[in-house]
Design a protein around this motif. Structure first.
Motif, mmCIF file in Angstrom:
data_model
loop_
_atom_site.group_PDB
_atom_site.id
_atom_site.type_symbol
_atom_site.label_atom_id
_atom_site.label_comp_id
_atom_site.label_asym_id
_atom_site.label_seq_id
_atom_site.Cartn_x
_atom_site.Cartn_y
_atom_site.Cartn_z
ATOM 1 N N UNK A 1 12.554 2.301 -3.240
ATOM 2 C CA UNK A 1 11.158 2.155 -3.631
ATOM 3 C C UNK A 1 10.813 3.075 -4.806
ATOM 4 N N UNK A 2 11.321 4.300 -4.753
ATOM 5 C CA UNK A 2 11.068 5.239 -5.850
ATOM 6 C C UNK A 2 11.634 4.688 -7.156
ATOM 7 N N UNK B 1 -4.276 10.395 -7.937
ATOM 8 C CA UNK B 1 -5.019 9.175 -7.599
ATOM 9 C C UNK B 1 -4.631 8.029 -8.523
ATOM 10 N N UNK B 2 -4.340 6.900 -7.928
ATOM 11 C CA UNK B 2 -3.989 5.735 -8.728
ATOM 12 C C UNK B 2 -2.574 5.747 -9.263
ATOM 13 N N UNK B 3 -1.764 6.701 -8.822
ATOM 14 C CA UNK B 3 -0.352 6.726 -9.217
ATOM 15 C C UNK B 3 0.501 6.460 -7.971
ATOM 16 N N UNK B 4 1.798 6.203 -8.153
ATOM 17 C CA UNK B 4 2.652 5.994 -6.970
ATOM 18 C C UNK B 4 2.767 7.251 -6.111
ATOM 19 N N UNK B 5 2.339 8.408 -6.642
ATOM 20 C CA UNK B 5 2.470 9.661 -5.890
ATOM 21 C C UNK B 5 1.333 9.862 -4.903
ATOM 22 N N UNK B 6 0.328 8.974 -4.966
ATOM 23 C CA UNK B 6 -0.882 9.217 -4.187
ATOM 24 C C UNK B 6 -0.639 9.133 -2.680
ATOM 25 N N UNK B 7 -0.055 8.027 -2.260
ATOM 26 C CA UNK B 7 0.115 7.833 -0.820
ATOM 27 C C UNK B 7 1.590 7.833 -0.466
ATOM 28 N N UNK B 8 2.191 8.981 -0.514
ATOM 29 C CA UNK B 8 3.607 9.081 -0.237
ATOM 30 C C UNK B 8 3.892 10.443 0.375
ATOM 31 N N UNK B 9 4.835 10.462 1.290
ATOM 32 C CA UNK B 9 5.196 11.746 1.870
ATOM 33 C C UNK B 9 6.295 12.432 1.054
ATOM 34 N N UNK B 10 6.839 11.679 0.105
ATOM 35 C CA UNK B 10 7.840 12.269 -0.781
ATOM 36 C C UNK B 10 7.168 13.317 -1.668
#
Ligand SMILES: [Zn+2]
Length: 238
Positions: A113-114, A67-76
């Motif tokens: 983007x990554x 939560x609150x990181x770039x990993x939160x809403x990503x399919x990667x």
């Protein structure tokens, strides 16, 4: 961009799957044991199967470490993210999006983007150097991070961010959104003469009056988000 095979093996051993990455994220952000956001007891958090969360041993409150990181809403996958971060750590002269595209088999857009987000975050890790300067625009904002509910209640951490447009980012966990907690960080990280952009002007009056910054605010409570080039969109996006 050749990596030493031994380093790659080390990475693969340490992060063989999604679970190991998620656990690493949890421990790095919150530690082994911490005071539960909900029941306030000292707690160990256990992994919840089939979710990207951990729950309090006492009350079952769930924390999502992404939560609150770039990993939160990503399919990667987390593992792909971790691998690209590994490349950044191991490569002196930068990581090209093209190379990430090739190695991970993702689209160029995803790869770019990554790389972009990782660079932003590494700017935070590396640099607590002052930013801005005469005429330069710096944005300041605070946000609630962690936990499940979106109400911004006490069970979340308050994180403030300072970003120079097109430049560095600094983030800090603060106790409260009041000026006594926010302003000292601005004074520490933002150079004299900078144009400081915030929301809610009242909290930040002393930026101009006491510290001489060129301060401008948009009033989010009155649904004003952009006025000319006065906005806090960069830091909110971050
Ligand atoms: Zn609890």
């Amino acid at each position: 961009m050749a990596q030493k095979p031994s380093k790659i093996r080390e990475f693969q051993k340490r992060f063989p799957d999604e679970d190991s990455c998620l656990t690493h994220l949890m421990r790095t952000r919150f530690g082994e044991r911490f005071t539960c956001f909900k029941c306030q007891k000292e707690a160990t958090y256990f992994r919840v199967k089939a979710r990207r969360s951990f729950e309090c041993e006492h009350c079952g409150y769930q924390v999502y470490p992404t939560a609150g990181t770039p990993f939160e809403k990503t399919r990667t996958s987390l593992r792909d993210w971790f691998y690209v971060m590994f490349l950044f750590c191991e490569t002196r002269n930068g990581v090209a999006a093209k190379e990430v595209e090739r190695q991970l088999g993702v689209t160029y857009k995803t790869a770019w983007r990554m790389c972009h987000l990782i660079r932003l975050y590494m700017g935070y890790v590396d640099g607590d150097a002052p930013m801005g300067g005469p005429g330069k625009a710096v944005e300041v904002d605070e946000t609630f991070i962690g936990g499940k509910d979106k109400q911004g209640k006490d069970d979340k951490a308050i994180v403030m961010g300072i970003v120079e447009r097109g430049g560095d980012v600094v983030t800090r966990v603060v106790q409260a959104r009041s000026k006594s907690h926010i302003v000292p960080h601005i004074v520490r990280f933002v150079r004299d003469g900078s144009r400081v952009h915030t929301d809610e002007a009242s909290n930040f009056k002393l930026l101009k009056e006491k510290y001489g910054y060129d301060h401008e605010a948009v009033d989010h409570s009155a649904k004003e988000y952009v006025r000319g080039d006065v906005h806090t969109n960069s830091i909110e996006t971050f």
